[in-house]
Design a protein around this motif. Structure first.
Motif, mmCIF file in Angstrom:
data_model
loop_
_atom_site.group_PDB
_atom_site.id
_atom_site.type_symbol
_atom_site.label_atom_id
_atom_site.label_comp_id
_atom_site.label_asym_id
_atom_site.label_seq_id
_atom_site.Cartn_x
_atom_site.Cartn_y
_atom_site.Cartn_z
ATOM 1 N N GLN A 50 41.406 52.116 39.942
ATOM 2 C CA GLN A 50 42.738 52.719 40.016
ATOM 3 C C GLN A 50 43.785 51.701 40.476
ATOM 4 O OE1 GLN A 50 42.653 57.112 41.476
ATOM 5 N NE2 GLN A 50 40.711 56.214 42.137
ATOM 6 N N ILE A 51 43.413 50.876 41.444
ATOM 7 C CA ILE A 51 44.343 49.848 41.914
ATOM 8 C C ILE A 51 44.642 48.853 40.790
ATOM 9 C CG2 ILE A 51 44.676 47.945 43.533
ATOM 10 C CD1 ILE A 51 42.851 49.477 45.503
ATOM 11 N N ALA A 52 43.609 48.477 40.030
ATOM 12 C CA ALA A 52 43.767 47.481 38.972
ATOM 13 C C ALA A 52 44.523 48.020 37.768
ATOM 14 C CB ALA A 52 42.397 46.968 38.534
ATOM 15 N N GLY A 73 49.834 49.975 33.140
ATOM 16 C CA GLY A 73 48.434 49.616 32.951
ATOM 17 C C GLY A 73 48.063 48.260 33.497
ATOM 18 N N LEU A 74 46.812 47.895 33.224
ATOM 19 C CA LEU A 74 46.241 46.657 33.748
ATOM 20 C C LEU A 74 47.032 45.408 33.343
ATOM 21 C CD1 LEU A 74 42.471 45.860 33.943
ATOM 22 C CD2 LEU A 74 44.047 44.166 33.063
ATOM 23 N N PRO A 75 47.409 45.223 32.062
ATOM 24 C CA PRO A 75 48.133 43.995 31.698
ATOM 25 C C PRO A 75 49.443 43.817 32.456
ATOM 26 C CG PRO A 75 47.295 45.090 29.736
ATOM 27 C CD PRO A 75 47.115 46.050 30.871
ATOM 28 N N LEU A 80 52.340 41.136 37.221
ATOM 29 C CA LEU A 80 52.990 41.230 38.531
ATOM 30 C C LEU A 80 52.230 40.453 39.608
ATOM 31 C CD1 LEU A 80 54.016 45.003 38.629
ATOM 32 C CD2 LEU A 80 55.532 43.029 38.358
ATOM 33 N N GLY A 81 50.989 40.004 39.273
ATOM 34 C CA GLY A 81 50.239 39.188 40.222
ATOM 35 C C GLY A 81 48.997 39.833 40.781
ATOM 36 N N LEU A 82 48.393 40.755 40.030
ATOM 37 C CA LEU A 82 47.177 41.418 40.484
ATOM 38 C C LEU A 82 46.019 40.977 39.593
ATOM 39 C CD1 LEU A 82 46.996 45.139 41.548
ATOM 40 C CD2 LEU A 82 45.093 44.020 40.408
ATOM 41 N N ALA A 83 44.984 40.380 40.195
ATOM 42 C CA ALA A 83 43.805 39.920 39.447
ATOM 43 C C ALA A 83 42.567 40.596 40.015
ATOM 44 C CB ALA A 83 43.668 38.399 39.534
ATOM 45 N N ARG A 84 41.571 40.810 39.141
ATOM 46 C CA ARG A 84 40.397 41.575 39.554
ATOM 47 C C ARG A 84 39.109 40.950 39.010
ATOM 48 N NH1 ARG A 84 38.328 47.024 37.939
ATOM 49 N NH2 ARG A 84 36.260 47.051 38.899
ATOM 50 N N SER A 85 38.090 40.863 39.863
ATOM 51 C CA SER A 85 36.755 40.480 39.428
ATOM 52 C C SER A 85 35.895 41.729 39.340
ATOM 53 C CB SER A 85 36.127 39.480 40.403
ATOM 54 O OG SER A 85 35.730 40.137 41.587
ATOM 55 N N PHE A 86 34.697 41.593 38.749
ATOM 56 C CA PHE A 86 33.844 42.749 38.486
ATOM 57 C C PHE A 86 32.476 42.564 39.127
ATOM 58 C CE2 PHE A 86 37.041 42.699 35.231
ATOM 59 C CZ PHE A 86 37.328 44.029 34.995
ATOM 60 N N GLN A 87 31.749 43.702 39.275
ATOM 61 C CA GLN A 87 30.390 43.642 39.800
ATOM 62 C C GLN A 87 29.523 42.747 38.919
ATOM 63 O OE1 GLN A 87 28.557 47.444 40.498
ATOM 64 N NE2 GLN A 87 30.296 48.260 41.620
ATOM 65 N N LEU A 88 29.671 42.872 37.601
ATOM 66 C CA LEU A 88 28.948 42.045 36.646
ATOM 67 C C LEU A 88 29.924 41.023 36.075
ATOM 68 C CD1 LEU A 88 26.946 44.833 34.760
ATOM 69 C CD2 LEU A 88 26.164 43.387 36.652
ATOM 70 N N ILE A 161 38.759 31.974 37.187
ATOM 71 C CA ILE A 161 39.540 32.670 36.166
ATOM 72 C C ILE A 161 40.609 33.536 36.822
ATOM 73 C CG2 ILE A 161 39.399 34.473 34.392
ATOM 74 C CD1 ILE A 161 36.600 33.283 33.687
ATOM 75 N N CYS A 162 40.247 34.212 37.904
ATOM 76 C CA CYS A 162 41.229 35.015 38.636
ATOM 77 C C CYS A 162 42.319 34.127 39.239
ATOM 78 C CB CYS A 162 40.541 35.814 39.739
ATOM 79 S SG CYS A 162 39.481 37.149 39.163
ATOM 80 N N LEU A 163 41.927 33.026 39.855
ATOM 81 C CA LEU A 163 42.898 32.135 40.495
ATOM 82 C C LEU A 163 43.851 31.526 39.479
ATOM 83 C CD1 LEU A 163 40.693 30.254 43.110
ATOM 84 C CD2 LEU A 163 42.370 32.055 43.549
ATOM 85 N N ALA A 164 43.369 31.305 38.259
ATOM 86 C CA ALA A 164 44.216 30.726 37.215
ATOM 87 C C ALA A 164 45.376 31.639 36.849
ATOM 88 C CB ALA A 164 43.374 30.427 35.977
ATOM 89 N N GLN A 165 45.295 32.903 37.232
ATOM 90 C CA GLN A 165 46.371 33.853 36.963
ATOM 91 C C GLN A 165 47.431 33.847 38.071
ATOM 92 O OE1 GLN A 165 44.624 37.743 35.762
ATOM 93 N NE2 GLN A 165 42.716 36.605 35.551
ATOM 94 N N SER A 166 47.271 32.943 39.047
ATOM 95 C CA SER A 166 48.209 32.836 40.179
ATOM 96 C C SER A 166 48.447 34.190 40.837
ATOM 97 C CB SER A 166 49.532 32.225 39.724
ATOM 98 O OG SER A 166 49.347 30.926 39.230
ATOM 99 N N PRO A 167 47.377 34.840 41.309
ATOM 100 C CA PRO A 167 47.534 36.211 41.812
ATOM 101 C C PRO A 167 48.198 36.274 43.188
ATOM 102 C CG PRO A 167 45.298 35.455 42.185
ATOM 103 C CD PRO A 167 45.987 34.374 41.397
ATOM 104 N N LYS A 168 48.941 37.345 43.395
ATOM 105 C CA LYS A 168 49.385 37.698 44.744
ATOM 106 C C LYS A 168 48.287 38.480 45.451
ATOM 107 C CE LYS A 168 54.234 38.167 43.316
ATOM 108 N NZ LYS A 168 55.340 39.144 43.099
ATOM 109 N N LEU A 169 47.552 39.280 44.677
ATOM 110 C CA LEU A 169 46.473 40.112 45.218
ATOM 111 C C LEU A 169 45.243 39.936 44.356
ATOM 112 C CD1 LEU A 169 45.400 42.335 47.132
ATOM 113 C CD2 LEU A 169 46.299 44.020 45.520
ATOM 114 N N LEU A 170 44.116 39.653 45.007
ATOM 115 C CA LEU A 170 42.846 39.450 44.331
ATOM 116 C C LEU A 170 41.910 40.598 44.710
ATOM 117 C CD1 LEU A 170 41.125 37.561 42.585
ATOM 118 C CD2 LEU A 170 40.600 36.243 44.645
#
Length: 249
Positions: A50-52, A73-75, A80-88, A161-170
Protein backbone atom coordinates in the motif's frame (compact mmCIF):
# COMPACT_ATOMS: atom_id res chain seq x y z
CA UNK A 1 8.06 19.91 14.45
CA UNK A 2 8.45 19.16 10.72
CA UNK A 3 6.00 16.93 8.91
CA UNK A 4 7.00 13.24 8.71
CA UNK A 5 8.37 12.11 5.37
CA UNK A 6 5.72 9.34 5.34
CA UNK A 7 2.42 9.46 7.17
CA UNK A 8 -0.33 6.83 7.19
CA UNK A 9 -3.74 7.77 8.58
CA UNK A 10 -6.33 5.08 9.24
CA UNK A 11 -5.14 2.65 6.56
CA UNK A 12 -7.52 -0.25 5.92
CA UNK A 13 -7.29 -3.18 3.51
CA UNK A 14 -9.59 -6.19 3.61
CA UNK A 15 -10.22 -9.26 1.51
CA UNK A 16 -13.81 -10.21 2.24
CA UNK A 17 -14.11 -10.61 6.00
CA UNK A 18 -10.32 -10.76 6.47
CA UNK A 19 -8.96 -7.40 7.65
CA UNK A 20 -5.31 -7.40 6.59
CA UNK A 21 -4.54 -3.82 7.64
CA UNK A 22 -6.94 -2.43 10.17
CA UNK A 23 -6.79 1.30 10.84
CA UNK A 24 -3.02 1.76 10.70
CA UNK A 25 -1.61 5.12 11.80
CA UNK A 26 2.13 5.48 11.28
CA UNK A 27 4.60 8.34 10.96
CA UNK A 28 8.11 7.84 9.56
CA UNK A 29 10.51 10.70 10.17
CA UNK A 30 12.97 11.90 7.56
CA UNK A 31 16.38 10.30 8.10
CA UNK A 32 15.28 7.45 10.36
CA UNK A 33 15.30 3.72 9.85
CA UNK A 34 11.85 2.55 10.94
CA UNK A 35 11.37 -1.21 11.26
CA UNK A 36 8.02 -2.95 11.01
CA UNK A 37 7.97 -6.35 12.68
CA UNK A 38 5.33 -8.91 13.54
CA UNK A 39 4.34 -12.56 13.16
CA UNK A 40 3.56 -14.19 9.82
CA UNK A 41 0.17 -13.07 8.58
CA UNK A 42 0.30 -9.77 10.47
CA UNK A 43 -0.13 -7.77 7.25
CA UNK A 44 3.41 -6.46 6.81
CA UNK A 45 3.78 -7.08 3.07
CA UNK A 46 0.27 -5.80 2.40
CA UNK A 47 1.20 -2.65 4.30
CA UNK A 48 4.37 -2.21 2.21
CA UNK A 49 2.37 -2.80 -0.99
CA UNK A 50 0.00 0.00 0.00
CA UNK A 51 2.84 2.39 0.80
CA UNK A 52 4.56 1.57 -2.51
CA UNK A 53 1.40 1.99 -4.55
CA UNK A 54 0.99 -1.65 -5.58
CA UNK A 55 -2.26 -1.94 -3.61
CA UNK A 56 -4.82 0.78 -3.05
CA UNK A 57 -6.20 0.95 0.51
CA UNK A 58 -9.93 0.52 1.06
CA UNK A 59 -9.85 3.50 3.41
CA UNK A 60 -7.34 5.91 4.91
CA UNK A 61 -4.75 8.28 3.46
CA UNK A 62 -1.06 8.09 2.61
CA UNK A 63 1.10 11.23 2.59
CA UNK A 64 4.64 11.15 1.24
CA UNK A 65 7.08 14.06 0.94
CA UNK A 66 4.32 16.54 1.72
CA UNK A 67 1.84 15.15 -0.83
CA UNK A 68 -1.26 12.99 -0.60
CA UNK A 69 -0.30 10.00 -2.74
CA UNK A 70 -3.20 7.71 -1.84
CA UNK A 71 -4.68 7.78 -5.32
CA UNK A 72 -1.50 7.66 -7.41
CA UNK A 73 0.26 4.47 -8.48
CA UNK A 74 3.70 2.98 -8.11
CA UNK A 75 5.40 4.78 -11.06
CA UNK A 76 4.32 8.21 -9.86
CA UNK A 77 5.42 7.45 -6.30
CA UNK A 78 8.77 6.25 -7.62
CA UNK A 79 9.22 9.58 -9.40
CA UNK A 80 8.58 11.34 -6.09
CA UNK A 81 11.46 9.35 -4.54
CA UNK A 82 10.00 6.11 -3.20
CA UNK A 83 11.88 2.87 -4.00
CA UNK A 84 11.00 -0.65 -2.90
CA UNK A 85 12.75 -4.02 -2.69
CA UNK A 86 10.96 -7.38 -2.51
CA UNK A 87 11.09 -10.57 -0.45
CA UNK A 88 12.20 -12.39 -3.61
CA UNK A 89 14.85 -10.70 -5.73
CA UNK A 90 13.64 -9.21 -9.01
CA UNK A 91 16.58 -8.85 -11.33
CA UNK A 92 17.34 -9.61 -14.99
CA UNK A 93 19.57 -12.70 -14.64
CA UNK A 94 20.86 -12.66 -18.22
CA UNK A 95 22.21 -9.11 -17.93
CA UNK A 96 25.26 -8.05 -15.95
CA UNK A 97 25.06 -6.35 -12.58
CA UNK A 98 26.03 -3.09 -14.28
CA UNK A 99 23.31 -3.43 -16.92
CA UNK A 100 20.67 -4.15 -14.28
CA UNK A 101 21.50 -0.98 -12.39
CA UNK A 102 21.99 1.12 -15.54
CA UNK A 103 18.46 0.19 -16.58
CA UNK A 104 17.17 1.67 -13.31
CA UNK A 105 19.19 4.83 -13.95
CA UNK A 106 17.70 4.98 -17.44
CA UNK A 107 14.17 4.67 -16.06
CA UNK A 108 14.84 7.58 -13.72
CA UNK A 109 16.55 9.82 -16.29
CA UNK A 110 14.64 8.95 -19.46
CA UNK A 111 17.85 8.19 -21.37
CA UNK A 112 17.83 5.46 -24.01
CA UNK A 113 19.81 2.45 -22.74
CA UNK A 114 20.45 -0.13 -25.45
CA UNK A 115 21.82 -3.46 -24.29
CA UNK A 116 23.09 -4.44 -27.74
CA UNK A 117 25.53 -1.49 -27.74
CA UNK A 118 28.83 -1.67 -25.82
CA UNK A 119 28.12 -0.58 -22.25
CA UNK A 120 31.05 1.84 -22.30
CA UNK A 121 29.18 4.06 -24.74
CA UNK A 122 26.50 4.81 -22.14
CA UNK A 123 28.91 6.83 -20.01
CA UNK A 124 26.41 8.86 -17.97
CA UNK A 125 24.30 5.83 -17.12
CA UNK A 126 27.31 3.74 -16.23
CA UNK A 127 28.83 6.34 -13.91
CA UNK A 128 25.62 6.51 -11.86
CA UNK A 129 25.24 2.72 -11.94
CA UNK A 130 28.81 2.11 -10.82
CA UNK A 131 28.35 4.56 -7.94
CA UNK A 132 25.33 2.56 -6.77
CA UNK A 133 27.21 -0.73 -7.12
CA UNK A 134 30.14 0.70 -5.14
CA UNK A 135 27.72 1.75 -2.38
CA UNK A 136 26.62 -1.86 -1.89
CA UNK A 137 30.07 -3.40 -2.29
CA UNK A 138 29.51 -4.92 -5.73
CA UNK A 139 31.94 -2.88 -7.81
CA UNK A 140 34.22 -5.92 -8.46
CA UNK A 141 31.21 -7.80 -9.86
CA UNK A 142 29.94 -5.20 -12.35
CA UNK A 143 30.52 -7.38 -15.45
CA UNK A 144 29.18 -10.61 -13.92
CA UNK A 145 25.76 -11.82 -15.16
CA UNK A 146 23.27 -11.22 -12.38
CA UNK A 147 22.11 -14.83 -12.50
CA UNK A 148 25.63 -15.96 -11.53
CA UNK A 149 25.77 -13.88 -8.36
CA UNK A 150 25.38 -15.47 -4.93
CA UNK A 151 22.13 -14.98 -3.02
CA UNK A 152 23.65 -12.26 -0.86
CA UNK A 153 25.10 -10.51 -3.91
CA UNK A 154 21.70 -10.57 -5.60
CA UNK A 155 20.27 -8.88 -2.51
CA UNK A 156 22.97 -6.23 -2.77
CA UNK A 157 22.25 -5.80 -6.47
CA UNK A 158 18.58 -5.20 -5.78
CA UNK A 159 19.55 -2.54 -3.27
CA UNK A 160 21.86 -0.94 -5.85
CA UNK A 161 18.92 -0.83 -8.26
CA UNK A 162 16.89 0.96 -5.60
CA UNK A 163 19.72 3.41 -4.85
CA UNK A 164 20.07 4.20 -8.55
CA UNK A 165 16.60 5.75 -8.35
CA UNK A 166 17.92 8.36 -5.86
CA UNK A 167 15.19 7.54 -3.33
CA UNK A 168 14.05 9.72 -0.47
CA UNK A 169 12.44 6.64 1.09
CA UNK A 170 13.60 3.05 0.69
CA UNK A 171 11.09 0.28 1.46
CA UNK A 172 12.92 -2.95 2.26
CA UNK A 173 10.75 -6.07 2.40
CA UNK A 174 12.73 -8.77 4.26
CA UNK A 175 16.17 -8.10 2.75
CA UNK A 176 17.69 -10.85 4.93
CA UNK A 177 15.29 -13.54 3.66
CA UNK A 178 17.19 -16.64 2.57
CA UNK A 179 20.58 -15.27 3.62
CA UNK A 180 23.03 -17.33 5.68
CA UNK A 181 24.68 -16.04 8.82
CA UNK A 182 27.71 -14.58 7.02
CA UNK A 183 25.58 -12.98 4.30
CA UNK A 184 23.23 -11.53 6.93
CA UNK A 185 26.15 -9.98 8.79
CA UNK A 186 27.41 -8.42 5.56
CA UNK A 187 23.96 -7.05 4.67
CA UNK A 188 23.56 -5.54 8.14
CA UNK A 189 26.91 -3.79 7.87
CA UNK A 190 26.03 -2.49 4.41
CA UNK A 191 22.67 -1.16 5.62
CA UNK A 192 24.39 0.59 8.54
CA UNK A 193 26.11 2.70 5.90
CA UNK A 194 23.10 3.12 3.62
CA UNK A 195 20.83 4.28 6.42
CA UNK A 196 22.73 7.57 6.44
CA UNK A 197 21.83 8.14 2.76
CA UNK A 198 18.05 7.93 2.90
CA UNK A 199 15.06 7.18 5.09
CA UNK A 200 14.32 3.45 5.36
CA UNK A 201 11.22 1.43 6.23
CA UNK A 202 12.48 -2.06 7.05
CA UNK A 203 10.17 -5.07 7.19
CA UNK A 204 12.19 -7.93 8.61
CA UNK A 205 11.86 -11.16 10.60
CA UNK A 206 15.54 -11.26 11.54
CA UNK A 207 15.50 -9.55 14.92
CA UNK A 208 19.29 -9.31 15.01
CA UNK A 209 19.07 -7.06 11.94
CA UNK A 210 16.10 -5.12 13.29
CA UNK A 211 17.69 -4.25 16.62
CA UNK A 212 21.03 -3.49 14.97
CA UNK A 213 19.57 -1.07 12.41
CA UNK A 214 16.29 0.45 13.58
CA UNK A 215 15.93 3.88 15.17
CA UNK A 216 12.29 3.10 15.89
CA UNK A 217 10.19 -0.05 15.62
CA UNK A 218 6.48 -0.58 15.02
CA UNK A 219 4.97 -3.95 15.90
CA UNK A 220 2.16 -5.11 13.62
CA UNK A 221 -0.19 -7.80 14.95
CA UNK A 222 -3.37 -8.91 13.17
CA UNK A 223 -3.34 -5.85 10.93
CA UNK A 224 -2.98 -3.26 13.69
CA UNK A 225 -0.04 -1.44 15.24
CA UNK A 226 0.41 -2.82 18.73
CA UNK A 227 3.29 -0.54 19.74
CA UNK A 228 5.79 1.95 18.32
CA UNK A 229 8.94 3.11 20.03
CA UNK A 230 12.69 2.85 20.37
CA UNK A 231 14.25 -0.62 20.15
CA UNK A 232 14.77 -0.60 23.90
CA UNK A 233 11.15 0.37 24.62
CA UNK A 234 9.75 -2.21 22.21
CA UNK A 235 11.99 -4.96 23.60
CA UNK A 236 10.78 -4.18 27.13
CA UNK A 237 7.07 -3.89 26.25
CA UNK A 238 5.22 -6.82 27.89
CA UNK A 239 2.43 -6.79 25.28
CA UNK A 240 4.97 -7.02 22.48
CA UNK A 241 6.84 -9.83 24.19
CA UNK A 242 3.61 -11.75 24.69
CA UNK A 243 2.41 -11.21 21.10
CA UNK A 244 5.67 -11.61 19.19
CA UNK A 245 9.10 -11.21 20.76
CA UNK A 246 8.62 -13.97 23.30
CA UNK A 247 8.09 -16.58 20.59
CA UNK A 248 10.49 -15.01 18.10
CA UNK A 249 13.41 -14.79 20.52
Amino acid sequence: MSEPLLRLDGLHKAYGALKVTNGIDLAVLAGETHAVIGPNGAGKTTLIDQIAGVLRPDAGRIRFAGRDVTDIGLPARARLGLARSFQLTRILPQFTALENVALAVQARSGSSYRFWHPAARETALNIAAIEALEAVGLHPRTRVPAGSLSHGEKRRLELAICLAQSPKLLLLDEPMAGAGAQETHGLIEMLRVLKHRCTIVLVEHDLQAVFALADRISVLVEGSILATGSPEAVRANPEVRAAYLGRAA
